[in-house]
Design a protein around this motif. Sequence first.
Motif, PDB file in Angstrom:
ATOM      1  N   GLN A 322      23.035 -21.565  -7.002  1.00  0.00           N
ATOM      2  CA  GLN A 322      22.276 -22.125  -5.877  1.00  0.00           C
ATOM      3  C   GLN A 322      21.280 -23.187  -6.375  1.00  0.00           C
ATOM      4  N   ASN A 323      20.569 -22.874  -7.441  1.00  0.00           N
ATOM      5  CA  ASN A 323      19.588 -23.841  -7.977  1.00  0.00           C
ATOM      6  C   ASN A 323      20.269 -25.119  -8.443  1.00  0.00           C
ATOM      7  N   ASP A 324      21.398 -24.959  -9.128  1.00  0.00           N
ATOM      8  CA  ASP A 324      22.133 -26.118  -9.637  1.00  0.00           C
ATOM      9  C   ASP A 324      22.602 -27.020  -8.506  1.00  0.00           C
ATOM     10  N   LEU A 325      23.143 -26.367  -7.463  1.00  0.00           N
ATOM     11  CA  LEU A 325      23.663 -27.148  -6.338  1.00  0.00           C
ATOM     12  C   LEU A 325      22.529 -27.936  -5.693  1.00  0.00           C
ATOM     13  N   ARG A 326      21.375 -27.272  -5.480  1.00  0.00           N
ATOM     14  CA  ARG A 326      20.239 -27.943  -4.840  1.00  0.00           C
ATOM     15  C   ARG A 326      19.722 -29.072  -5.725  1.00  0.00           C
ATOM     16  N   LYS A 327      19.619 -28.790  -7.017  1.00  0.00           N
ATOM     17  CA  LYS A 327      19.073 -29.795  -7.945  1.00  0.00           C
ATOM     18  C   LYS A 327      19.965 -31.046  -7.976  1.00  0.00           C
ATOM     19  N   ASN A 328      21.269 -30.822  -7.923  1.00  0.00           N
ATOM     20  CA  ASN A 328      22.187 -31.965  -8.048  1.00  0.00           C
ATOM     21  C   ASN A 328      22.407 -32.718  -6.740  1.00  0.00           C
ATOM     22  N   MET A 329      21.961 -32.143  -5.632  1.00  0.00           N
ATOM     23  CA  MET A 329      22.297 -32.759  -4.336  1.00  0.00           C
ATOM     24  C   MET A 329      21.871 -34.218  -4.165  1.00  0.00           C
ATOM     25  N   PRO A 330      20.645 -34.609  -4.626  1.00  0.00           N
ATOM     26  CA  PRO A 330      20.277 -36.016  -4.422  1.00  0.00           C
ATOM     27  C   PRO A 330      21.320 -36.983  -5.009  1.00  0.00           C
ATOM     28  N   VAL A 331      21.911 -36.639  -6.160  1.00  0.00           N
ATOM     29  CA  VAL A 331      22.936 -37.504  -6.766  1.00  0.00           C
ATOM     30  C   VAL A 331      24.278 -37.259  -6.097  1.00  0.00           C
ATOM     31  N   TRP A 332      24.596 -35.991  -5.898  1.00  0.00           N
ATOM     32  CA  TRP A 332      25.908 -35.662  -5.339  1.00  0.00           C
ATOM     33  C   TRP A 332      26.122 -36.214  -3.940  1.00  0.00           C
ATOM     34  N   ARG A 333      25.026 -36.309  -3.172  1.00  0.00           N
ATOM     35  CA  ARG A 333      25.161 -36.835  -1.816  1.00  0.00           C
ATOM     36  C   ARG A 333      25.877 -38.191  -1.836  1.00  0.00           C
ATOM     37  N   GLU A 334      25.545 -39.006  -2.862  1.00  0.00           N
ATOM     38  CA  GLU A 334      26.180 -40.320  -2.994  1.00  0.00           C
ATOM     39  C   GLU A 334      27.559 -40.184  -3.651  1.00  0.00           C
ATOM     40  N   GLN A 335      27.589 -39.379  -4.712  1.00  0.00           N
ATOM     41  CA  GLN A 335      28.785 -39.313  -5.553  1.00  0.00           C
ATOM     42  C   GLN A 335      29.931 -38.529  -4.905  1.00  0.00           C
ATOM     43  N   TYR A 336      29.577 -37.475  -4.190  1.00  0.00           N
ATOM     44  CA  TYR A 336      30.595 -36.579  -3.624  1.00  0.00           C
ATOM     45  C   TYR A 336      30.376 -36.396  -2.121  1.00  0.00           C
ATOM     46  N   PRO A 337      30.716 -37.397  -1.315  1.00  0.00           N
ATOM     47  CA  PRO A 337      30.489 -37.264   0.128  1.00  0.00           C
ATOM     48  C   PRO A 337      31.167 -36.002   0.683  1.00  0.00           C
ATOM     49  N   GLY A 338      30.445 -35.265   1.492  1.00  0.00           N
ATOM     50  CA  GLY A 338      31.000 -34.051   2.104  1.00  0.00           C
ATOM     51  C   GLY A 338      30.730 -32.787   1.313  1.00  0.00           C
ATOM     52  N   VAL A 339      30.148 -32.936   0.096  1.00  0.00           N
ATOM     53  CA  VAL A 339      29.959 -31.763  -0.767  1.00  0.00           C
ATOM     54  C   VAL A 339      29.032 -30.724  -0.126  1.00  0.00           C
ATOM     55  N   GLU A 340      28.177 -31.167   0.815  1.00  0.00           N
ATOM     56  CA  GLU A 340      27.258 -30.216   1.448  1.00  0.00           C
ATOM     57  C   GLU A 340      28.002 -29.148   2.252  1.00  0.00           C
ATOM     58  N   GLU A 341      29.294 -29.379   2.498  1.00  0.00           N
ATOM     59  CA  GLU A 341      30.048 -28.377   3.255  1.00  0.00           C
ATOM     60  C   GLU A 341      30.699 -27.313   2.373  1.00  0.00           C
ATOM     61  N   LEU A 342      30.543 -27.468   1.067  1.00  0.00           N
ATOM     62  CA  LEU A 342      31.139 -26.507   0.128  1.00  0.00           C
ATOM     63  C   LEU A 342      30.586 -25.096   0.337  1.00  0.00           C
ATOM     64  N   LYS A 343      31.460 -24.111   0.243  1.00  0.00           N
ATOM     65  CA  LYS A 343      31.013 -22.708   0.344  1.00  0.00           C
ATOM     66  C   LYS A 343      31.410 -21.983  -0.931  1.00  0.00           C
ATOM     67  N   VAL A 344      30.415 -21.406  -1.587  1.00  0.00           N
ATOM     68  CA  VAL A 344      30.643 -20.674  -2.836  1.00  0.00           C
ATOM     69  C   VAL A 344      30.275 -19.207  -2.573  1.00  0.00           C
ATOM     70  N   ALA A 345      31.042 -18.290  -3.170  1.00  0.00           N
ATOM     71  CA  ALA A 345      30.688 -16.861  -3.042  1.00  0.00           C
ATOM     72  C   ALA A 345      30.511 -16.262  -4.430  1.00  0.00           C
ATOM     73  N   VAL A 346      29.455 -15.487  -4.575  1.00  0.00           N
ATOM     74  CA  VAL A 346      29.226 -14.753  -5.822  1.00  0.00           C
ATOM     75  C   VAL A 346      29.010 -13.298  -5.416  1.00  0.00           C
ATOM     76  N   MET A 347      29.985 -12.446  -5.756  1.00  0.00           N
ATOM     77  CA  MET A 347      29.939 -11.067  -5.263  1.00  0.00           C
ATOM     78  C   MET A 347      29.859 -10.078  -6.415  1.00  0.00           C
ATOM     79  N   GLY A 348      29.249  -8.939  -6.118  1.00  0.00           N
ATOM     80  CA  GLY A 348      28.901  -7.985  -7.174  1.00  0.00           C
ATOM     81  C   GLY A 348      29.987  -7.017  -7.586  1.00  0.00           C
ATOM     82  N   CYS A 349      30.977  -6.731  -6.750  1.00  0.00           N
ATOM     83  CA  CYS A 349      31.996  -5.757  -7.161  1.00  0.00           C
ATOM     84  C   CYS A 349      33.234  -5.905  -6.290  1.00  0.00           C
ATOM     85  N   ILE A 350      34.169  -5.014  -6.523  1.00  0.00           N
ATOM     86  CA  ILE A 350      35.498  -5.124  -5.914  1.00  0.00           C
ATOM     87  C   ILE A 350      35.517  -4.763  -4.414  1.00  0.00           C
TER      88      ILE A 350
END
Length: 417
Positions: A322-350
Amino acid sequence: MTGYFSSPFDRRHSVGVDVGGVMVGGNAPVVVQSMTNTDTADVDQTVAQVAALAKAGSEIVRITVDRDESAAAVAGIRERLDRLGINVPLVGDFHYIGHKLLADHPSCAEALAKYRINPGNVGFKEKKDKQFGAIVEMAIRYNKPVRIGVNWGSLDQELLTRLMDDNQKQGSPLTANQVMREAIVQSALLSAAAAEEIGLPREKIILSAKVSQVQDLIAVYAELAKRSDHALHLGLTEAGMGSKGIVASSAAMGILLQQGIGDTIRVSLTPEPNGDRTREVQVAQELLQTMGFRQFVPIVAACPGCGRTTSTVFQELAQNIQNDLRKNMPVWREQYPGVEELKVAVMGCIVNGPGESKHADIGISLPGTGETPTAPVFIDGKKAATLRGPDIAEEFERMVAAYIEQRFGRGGRQAAE
Ligand code: SF4
């Protein structure tokens, strides 16, 4: 009627206002704004904080203009920001002597994109109308919009007293709280009508009516929305520190936004000593994004953890991502249009891990206590890899970066066209 299944995009119609190139109201998306807490006369600090707020995603930034020194600094702040390529509109917050500061500092009047006036402290007794009128005339001269910002802490006492007196004469009088709410609404509407009478067009007026209690805020804005089509700035004043401020602001504004009320928002958080002022921008964005009104940064879905996760690996991974995504957003907004719609999941178990991960664009299901130490990774709903060993977190972070490049980078966009 707003019902359970109504669309969250069913916005109330309001008259759009152009604030230095940012549209507030009309059909524009809800705008995020914030306010500095630096001494505006300190140009270096104010420029740095406005830049940080803008970089975090604030689309309008308000600064205090409380005395000659701060009014004299405004044009320089604007110039410095322009040189840095930061074109976020600046709003001047005026109390008591705004009419004088704007008249004495034309460069300030010119550099600001909007003037905020509080009708409760623009002047008292016979001076009130004169000084209010002077600011409105200044706005007309410089072609700027104004926000008429009523605040219950500085409510027009003459109006309140008159309404209280009238109320006492009624057969079944309202409660003191109901009269206070009515006075807030009337103060905003009467001031807007007065500004229009002086000649300020409707599309140059935004209204706000800030109170510190959630139920008061909902009631006051519902009434304002019913009685006018002015663009509305939402915010709970004195919301408080930390989670209390966040919860109170989100509860109040969430209900109003869901009813289509509110064209711009500010989450007024009391910062921790030396805390990060940009937190209020992040919370405002998260409120709008989690409600489905706007997309700002990729969302990380993470489970809360339970007795099946005794290590902190997945908490750390979710936070890092989450921190990485937020930190990179100012650059990514230009570099990767649409990246704000990405959904990532980090889950603890099966238990819910694979299911939730499959719903995300890219997700990982970490091993819970007692499970085989492997972590399946799902991309676009399909199992793409199984990570093992001590570097699972780093490998997953690399996979997220590669996914972003492949899907939102130039190559990925061309392939999708
Ligand atoms: S996914 Fe697993 S670790 Fe996470 S809350 Fe559910 S059961 Fe607990």
